[in-house]
Every structure is written in C-alpha cells, then in structure tokens.
Design a protein around this motif. Sequence first.
Motif, mmCIF file in Angstrom:
data_model
loop_
_atom_site.group_PDB
_atom_site.id
_atom_site.type_symbol
_atom_site.label_atom_id
_atom_site.label_comp_id
_atom_site.label_asym_id
_atom_site.label_seq_id
_atom_site.Cartn_x
_atom_site.Cartn_y
_atom_site.Cartn_z
ATOM 1 N N PRO A 61 -12.036 8.250 -6.186
ATOM 2 C CA PRO A 61 -13.221 8.374 -5.325
ATOM 3 C C PRO A 61 -12.950 7.932 -3.897
ATOM 4 C CG PRO A 61 -13.843 7.446 -7.448
ATOM 5 C CD PRO A 61 -12.335 7.526 -7.441
ATOM 6 N N ASP A 62 -13.574 8.636 -2.967
ATOM 7 C CA ASP A 62 -13.474 8.344 -1.528
ATOM 8 C C ASP A 62 -12.083 8.606 -0.969
ATOM 9 O OD1 ASP A 62 -16.171 7.452 -1.473
ATOM 10 O OD2 ASP A 62 -15.533 5.469 -2.167
ATOM 11 N N GLY A 63 -11.254 9.350 -1.709
ATOM 12 C CA GLY A 63 -9.945 9.723 -1.187
ATOM 13 C C GLY A 63 -8.962 8.582 -1.034
ATOM 14 N N VAL A 64 -9.156 7.496 -1.763
ATOM 15 C CA VAL A 64 -8.263 6.333 -1.643
ATOM 16 C C VAL A 64 -6.876 6.676 -2.203
ATOM 17 C CG1 VAL A 64 -7.830 3.967 -2.404
ATOM 18 C CG2 VAL A 64 -10.138 4.671 -1.728
ATOM 19 N N ILE A 65 -5.841 6.455 -1.396
ATOM 20 C CA ILE A 65 -4.474 6.742 -1.823
ATOM 21 C C ILE A 65 -3.548 5.534 -1.645
ATOM 22 C CG2 ILE A 65 -4.624 9.229 -1.387
ATOM 23 C CD1 ILE A 65 -3.117 8.715 1.263
ATOM 24 N N GLY A 66 -4.091 4.386 -1.304
ATOM 25 C CA GLY A 66 -3.243 3.216 -1.142
ATOM 26 C C GLY A 66 -4.014 2.013 -0.641
ATOM 27 N N ARG A 67 -3.251 0.996 -0.227
ATOM 28 C CA ARG A 67 -3.880 -0.259 0.184
ATOM 29 C C ARG A 67 -3.068 -0.950 1.278
ATOM 30 N NH1 ARG A 67 -7.992 -3.021 -1.653
ATOM 31 N NH2 ARG A 67 -8.112 -5.288 -1.444
ATOM 32 N N ASP A 68 -3.777 -1.499 2.221
ATOM 33 C CA ASP A 68 -3.184 -2.362 3.243
ATOM 34 C C ASP A 68 -3.339 -3.788 2.722
ATOM 35 O OD1 ASP A 68 -2.458 -3.874 5.395
ATOM 36 O OD2 ASP A 68 -4.030 -3.144 6.742
ATOM 37 N N PHE A 69 -2.278 -4.309 2.107
ATOM 38 C CA PHE A 69 -2.370 -5.605 1.445
ATOM 39 C C PHE A 69 -2.538 -6.752 2.440
ATOM 40 C CE2 PHE A 69 -0.275 -2.951 -1.729
ATOM 41 C CZ PHE A 69 -0.983 -3.285 -2.878
ATOM 42 N N ASP A 70 -2.023 -6.584 3.646
ATOM 43 C CA ASP A 70 -2.109 -7.649 4.640
ATOM 44 C C ASP A 70 -3.543 -7.873 5.097
ATOM 45 O OD1 ASP A 70 -1.028 -9.595 6.440
ATOM 46 O OD2 ASP A 70 -1.274 -8.138 8.057
ATOM 47 N N ARG A 71 -4.311 -6.776 5.237
ATOM 48 C CA ARG A 71 -5.682 -6.873 5.732
ATOM 49 C C ARG A 71 -6.723 -6.674 4.632
ATOM 50 N NH1 ARG A 71 -5.847 -5.717 11.237
ATOM 51 N NH2 ARG A 71 -8.073 -6.197 11.101
ATOM 52 N N ALA A 72 -6.279 -6.584 3.383
ATOM 53 C CA ALA A 72 -7.183 -6.435 2.232
ATOM 54 C C ALA A 72 -8.153 -5.274 2.421
ATOM 55 C CB ALA A 72 -7.953 -7.731 1.993
ATOM 56 N N ARG A 73 -7.612 -4.100 2.731
ATOM 57 C CA ARG A 73 -8.452 -2.915 2.893
ATOM 58 C C ARG A 73 -7.774 -1.706 2.252
ATOM 59 N NH1 ARG A 73 -7.707 -1.905 9.455
ATOM 60 N NH2 ARG A 73 -5.453 -2.241 9.506
ATOM 61 N N ARG A 129 2.368 -3.679 3.705
ATOM 62 C CA ARG A 129 2.318 -5.117 3.458
ATOM 63 C C ARG A 129 3.193 -5.816 4.490
ATOM 64 N NH1 ARG A 129 2.647 -5.982 -1.711
ATOM 65 N NH2 ARG A 129 2.673 -3.816 -2.384
ATOM 66 N N ARG A 130 2.806 -7.028 4.843
ATOM 67 C CA ARG A 130 3.587 -7.810 5.796
ATOM 68 C C ARG A 130 4.712 -8.505 5.061
ATOM 69 N NH1 ARG A 130 2.867 -9.018 10.878
ATOM 70 N NH2 ARG A 130 0.758 -8.122 10.852
ATOM 71 N N THR A 131 5.935 -8.353 5.567
ATOM 72 C CA THR A 131 7.098 -8.958 4.924
ATOM 73 C C THR A 131 7.624 -10.158 5.703
ATOM 74 O OG1 THR A 131 8.591 -7.435 6.084
ATOM 75 C CG2 THR A 131 7.785 -6.764 3.908
ATOM 76 N N GLY A 132 7.064 -10.433 6.839
ATOM 77 C CA GLY A 132 7.473 -11.558 7.665
ATOM 78 C C GLY A 132 6.402 -11.802 8.711
ATOM 79 N N ASN A 164 10.621 8.561 -1.709
ATOM 80 C CA ASN A 164 10.001 7.405 -1.046
ATOM 81 C C ASN A 164 10.420 7.397 0.413
ATOM 82 O OD1 ASN A 164 8.946 5.655 -3.468
ATOM 83 N ND2 ASN A 164 11.010 6.289 -4.027
ATOM 84 N N ALA A 165 9.558 6.907 1.257
ATOM 85 C CA ALA A 165 9.897 6.730 2.672
ATOM 86 C C ALA A 165 9.215 5.460 3.163
ATOM 87 C CB ALA A 165 9.433 7.928 3.497
ATOM 88 N N SER A 166 9.883 4.724 4.027
ATOM 89 C CA SER A 166 9.298 3.497 4.563
ATOM 90 C C SER A 166 9.668 3.340 6.022
ATOM 91 C CB SER A 166 9.757 2.276 3.759
ATOM 92 O OG SER A 166 11.154 2.108 3.887
ATOM 93 N N LEU A 167 8.821 2.635 6.735
ATOM 94 C CA LEU A 167 9.098 2.309 8.133
ATOM 95 C C LEU A 167 8.499 0.951 8.451
ATOM 96 C CD1 LEU A 167 6.210 2.902 9.859
ATOM 97 C CD2 LEU A 167 6.875 5.238 9.379
ATOM 98 N N SER A 168 9.051 0.299 9.455
ATOM 99 C CA SER A 168 8.608 -1.048 9.835
ATOM 100 C C SER A 168 8.059 -1.047 11.250
ATOM 101 C CB SER A 168 9.780 -2.033 9.743
ATOM 102 O OG SER A 168 10.309 -2.082 8.444
ATOM 103 N N ASP A 169 7.048 -1.881 11.471
ATOM 104 C CA ASP A 169 6.455 -2.002 12.797
ATOM 105 C C ASP A 169 5.824 -3.384 12.902
ATOM 106 O OD1 ASP A 169 5.580 -1.415 15.344
ATOM 107 O OD2 ASP A 169 4.846 0.580 14.796
ATOM 108 N N LEU A 170 5.336 -3.704 14.086
ATOM 109 C CA LEU A 170 4.680 -4.995 14.271
ATOM 110 C C LEU A 170 3.316 -5.027 13.598
ATOM 111 C CD1 LEU A 170 5.557 -5.757 18.002
ATOM 112 C CD2 LEU A 170 6.657 -6.649 15.937
ATOM 113 N N PHE A 171 2.656 -3.881 13.518
ATOM 114 C CA PHE A 171 1.375 -3.772 12.831
ATOM 115 C C PHE A 171 1.214 -2.338 12.364
ATOM 116 C CE2 PHE A 171 0.878 -3.482 17.408
ATOM 117 C CZ PHE A 171 0.279 -2.250 17.578
#
Length: 206
Positions: A61-73, A129-132, A164-171
């Motif tokens: 429902p609502d098209g949810v496909i994942g989670r931002d664990f750092d901001r709980a959204r 998710r924030r790793t550092g 799988n694909a991943s990338l890192s950024d400050l936010f």
Amino acid sequence: MVKRSFRTLLLFVGPCLILSACAAGSTLHVPGDLTRPGSAVAPGAGAPQAVIADFSFAAVPDGVIGRDFDRARTIAWNGEPGKSMADLVAGVLGERGVTTVRRGARAQDAGTVPVRISGVVRRFEVNTRRTGNFTVVTEATVNLTITVEGPGLSGPMEKTVTSNASLSDLFVTPDDLREALLSTANTVAEEAARVLLESKVVSPSS
C-alpha cells in the motif's frame, strides 16, 4: 539568570524538535519512471518474436518500496514495478534487434507470436542507512524471475536474475534513490535479455 538561559535554549531547541518530529515517520518519494539510458539504440524491426506480458508484483500500500532507516521514514514510488520491468526487458531486447509485443498482465497466450514471456518481480526495493558520522549508503535490489513459454519449447523455461547497486553520500536525496534503483533495474533487464538470447528462445532479426 539561569531561568533566562533556559528560556533562550527552549526557543532554539523547541523548533528543532518539532521539525525532527515532522521528519520522522514521513515519506521520501522516488521521482520519475524507470527508463533506458539515453544512449540506447532504436528498437529492432521485423515480425514480433515474443509477446511480453506485464510482470506480476506484490505491491505494498501507498507504493512503499523501502525505508530510510536513519530518519525512520518510508520510501515510496508511484510507478508500477511489474509493468516497468517488463517495459525495460522489451526495450533491451529491441536494442539487441529482437522485436517484441507488449501486453497486459492478463495476456494468456502469444497468439501468432512464437513465444510468451511473463515474469514475477520478487524484490524491488531501495533502502538507506547511515554507516558513519558523515556517510549515508543508499542500496537498491531488484530480483526478477522470467518464464518463457511457446509451442517450440519442450516446456516452460524459468530463469531468475538479481542485481544490487549502492552509492554513498553525505545525506540521502530523491535523486540518489532514483539513480540506485534505475541502475539496478536496468542491469536486471539487461541480464534477463542476455539469458533469453543465449537460450536462443529469441534472436536478433536478420
């Protein structure tokens, strides 16, 4: 003096707490649609070799496909993963010189087309998710099982591809989410097309 300092602190901290509360539990949206790279060549011509039905996908429902664990959204996308992945596979085959016909999910047979390709999108997600202290990792995963049927085959052929694909950024940003998801979805579509071509259920038009 202490009371005045406490009031000043509340004036500063209060709005910050309100903003944080609003951010937590909100939804981060992935913009745009799944597309092929801009350098993609024109689709192949000739008689259709396969009909590709919309792939199935157990939508949340609502098209949810994942989670931002750092901001709980939650992370949501307003597209249709099953239809979009079928479009990508058809697009890649067209670039390889294979002409296909797209149909809806209820297309039961290929009719006059030799092969029917269907599929199930088992995973279609992007999480962050924030790793550092200064690094947020965005990771996307797409898992697709394709099924090929046709009178020229001894029986249904089923293959599963994952990327799988991943990338890192400050936010995390919506564009980061789309970039990771787009890269993963296209890799899966390209791998699915490679499997179909190597299995010789379809081939480039001469």
